[in-house]
Motif scaffolding. Structure first.
Motif, short mmCIF file in Angstrom:
data_model
loop_
_atom_site.label_atom_id
_atom_site.label_comp_id
_atom_site.label_asym_id
_atom_site.label_seq_id
_atom_site.Cartn_x
_atom_site.Cartn_y
_atom_site.Cartn_z
N SER A 20 -10.12 1.38 10.20
CA SER A 20 -9.78 0.82 8.90
C SER A 20 -8.44 1.32 8.37
CB SER A 20 -10.88 1.18 7.88
OG SER A 20 -10.51 0.82 6.58
N GLY A 21 -7.77 0.45 7.62
CA GLY A 21 -6.57 0.85 6.91
C GLY A 21 -6.88 1.61 5.65
N GLY A 22 -8.16 1.67 5.27
CA GLY A 22 -8.57 2.41 4.08
C GLY A 22 -8.35 3.91 4.25
N LEU A 23 -8.46 4.63 3.16
CA LEU A 23 -8.17 6.06 3.15
C LEU A 23 -9.35 6.90 3.62
CD1 LEU A 23 -6.33 6.23 -0.30
CD2 LEU A 23 -5.30 6.10 1.99
N ASP A 24 -9.04 7.88 4.45
CA ASP A 24 -10.12 8.70 4.99
C ASP A 24 -10.75 9.63 3.96
OD1 ASP A 24 -8.09 10.57 4.75
OD2 ASP A 24 -7.98 11.06 6.89
N VAL A 25 -10.11 9.80 2.79
CA VAL A 25 -10.71 10.68 1.78
C VAL A 25 -12.06 10.15 1.31
CG1 VAL A 25 -8.61 11.77 0.95
CG2 VAL A 25 -9.32 9.59 -0.03
N TYR A 26 -12.26 8.84 1.38
CA TYR A 26 -13.59 8.31 1.04
C TYR A 26 -14.32 7.73 2.25
CZ TYR A 26 -11.11 3.77 0.62
OH TYR A 26 -10.35 2.65 0.85
N ARG B 49 0.83 -1.21 0.00
CA ARG B 49 0.00 0.00 0.00
C ARG B 49 0.86 1.26 0.00
NH1 ARG B 49 -3.33 -3.41 3.33
NH2 ARG B 49 -2.14 -2.77 5.17
N ARG B 50 1.95 1.23 0.77
CA ARG B 50 2.84 2.40 0.82
C ARG B 50 3.45 2.68 -0.56
NH1 ARG B 50 5.73 1.20 5.29
NH2 ARG B 50 7.49 0.25 4.18
N ALA B 51 3.84 1.61 -1.26
CA ALA B 51 4.43 1.78 -2.59
C ALA B 51 3.41 2.30 -3.59
CB ALA B 51 5.01 0.44 -3.07
N ILE B 52 2.19 1.76 -3.53
CA ILE B 52 1.14 2.20 -4.47
C ILE B 52 0.78 3.66 -4.23
CG2 ILE B 52 -1.28 1.88 -5.12
CD1 ILE B 52 -0.89 -1.12 -4.60
N VAL C 55 -21.35 7.69 12.23
CA VAL C 55 -20.41 6.90 13.03
C VAL C 55 -19.03 7.57 12.96
CG1 VAL C 55 -21.68 4.77 12.61
CG2 VAL C 55 -19.75 5.36 11.12
N GLU C 56 -18.16 7.18 13.89
CA GLU C 56 -16.82 7.76 13.94
C GLU C 56 -15.85 6.96 13.07
OE1 GLU C 56 -15.64 9.13 18.06
OE2 GLU C 56 -17.45 8.00 18.56
N LEU C 57 -14.70 7.58 12.77
CA LEU C 57 -13.71 6.93 11.91
C LEU C 57 -12.30 7.06 12.47
CD1 LEU C 57 -12.70 5.64 9.22
CD2 LEU C 57 -12.55 7.99 8.32
N LEU C 58 -11.59 5.95 12.44
CA LEU C 58 -10.14 5.93 12.60
C LEU C 58 -9.60 5.27 11.34
CD1 LEU C 58 -9.90 4.67 16.30
CD2 LEU C 58 -9.55 7.02 15.48
N GLY C 59 -8.92 6.04 10.49
CA GLY C 59 -8.45 5.50 9.22
C GLY C 59 -7.09 6.02 8.85
N SER C 60 -6.64 5.65 7.66
CA SER C 60 -5.34 6.09 7.15
C SER C 60 -5.52 7.38 6.36
CB SER C 60 -4.72 5.01 6.26
OG SER C 60 -4.51 3.82 6.99
N ARG D 212 3.09 10.08 0.45
CA ARG D 212 3.30 9.37 1.70
C ARG D 212 2.03 9.38 2.54
NH1 ARG D 212 8.04 12.51 1.25
NH2 ARG D 212 7.13 14.11 2.60
N TYR D 213 1.97 8.48 3.49
CA TYR D 213 0.90 8.50 4.47
C TYR D 213 1.18 9.56 5.53
CZ TYR D 213 -1.36 4.15 2.93
OH TYR D 213 -2.03 3.18 2.21
N GLU D 214 0.12 10.14 6.05
CA GLU D 214 0.24 11.04 7.20
C GLU D 214 0.21 10.16 8.44
OE1 GLU D 214 1.07 14.38 8.84
OE2 GLU D 214 0.04 14.80 6.95
N GLY D 215 1.37 9.91 9.02
CA GLY D 215 1.44 8.98 10.15
C GLY D 215 1.40 7.55 9.67
N ARG D 216 1.08 6.63 10.57
CA ARG D 216 1.07 5.22 10.25
C ARG D 216 -0.23 4.80 9.58
NH1 ARG D 216 3.28 2.61 15.95
NH2 ARG D 216 5.36 3.60 15.95
#
Length: 209
Positions: free
Chosen positions: A119-125, A65-68, A135-140, A152-156
């Motif tokens: 979720s490891g999914g992106l928070d943009v969607y 995912r980081r490479a993509i 509902v609340e979200l904790l995402g990448s 790059r990712y913002e944080g982990r």
């Protein structure tokens, strides 16, 4: 006169997203819809060894995912990708929701439980979808600097143990009478381990002593 703080909900419900709430992995679909076509074509060739390694379980999903993200998003407009995420959340995500997930989310909300998608999914969607669902979200998150994505990712990435760390950063799970967790892959094992009632691929895991 001082007022007492509002009581906590009786339960905390933690949901993985891809493959748990949805019938398939949605992040690859979003990548195809938000990354320019020429990058997708070249990226498929350049990143093929990594993707094959992931399919053979020789390379971690975190690395792939980081490479993509680096190859696909570096230099793109933050606002354009955010707009693509909002369209994706509105038009695509409702078409791939699991009926049992929709029913369980509605049940938890009706009970007054605190519901968090982790979720490891992106928070943009994921963020616009979660907002619409209440509902609340904790995402990448993707790193954005001066209106441009850095690749790059913002944080982990919000996967494996990072899911647990994020939950504890958000709240104190032991303050709730009951913690539910829902997942569908080994990347959710740490999240499931913190729950009183845990569901893997929609089957409850029952502890046998």
């Amino acid at each position: 006169m001082t007022t007492s703080p509002a009581p906590l909900p009786s339960a905390l419900a933690l949901f993985d997203f891809d493959g748990t709430i949805t019938t398939l992995e949605t992040m690859p679909v979003f990548l195809r819809r938000s990354i320019p076509r020429h990058r997708l074509v070249v990226g498929w060739v350049v990143l093929a060894p990594l993707i094959l390694g992931y399919q053979l379980r020789l390379v971690s999903g975190t690395l792939v995912r980081r490479a993509i993200v680096w190859f696909g998003y570096a230099g793109l407009s933050c606002s354009a990708v955010t707009a693509a995420g909002e369209v994706f959340a509105r038009d695509y995500l409702p078409t791939v929701l699991r009926p049992e997930a929709v029913e369980r989310l509605a049940w938890h909300k009706a009970q007054g439980h605190r519901v968090v998608v982790v979720s490891g999914g992106l928070d943009v969607y994921l963020a616009p979808w979660c907002k619409a669902e209440g509902v609340e979200l904790l995402g990448s998150s993707l790193e954005c600097r001066h209106g441009v994505l850095t690749g790059r990712y913002e944080g982990r990435q919000c996967v494996r143990g990072e899911k647990v760390r994020r939950v504890h950063e958000l709240c104190a799970p032991h303050d709730y009478a009951l913690v539910y967790a829902y997942g569908d892959t080994p990347e959710d094992d740490a999240l499931l381990a913190m729950a009183d009632r845990k569901y893997y691929r929609w089957r409850e895991l029952v502890r046998v002593d």
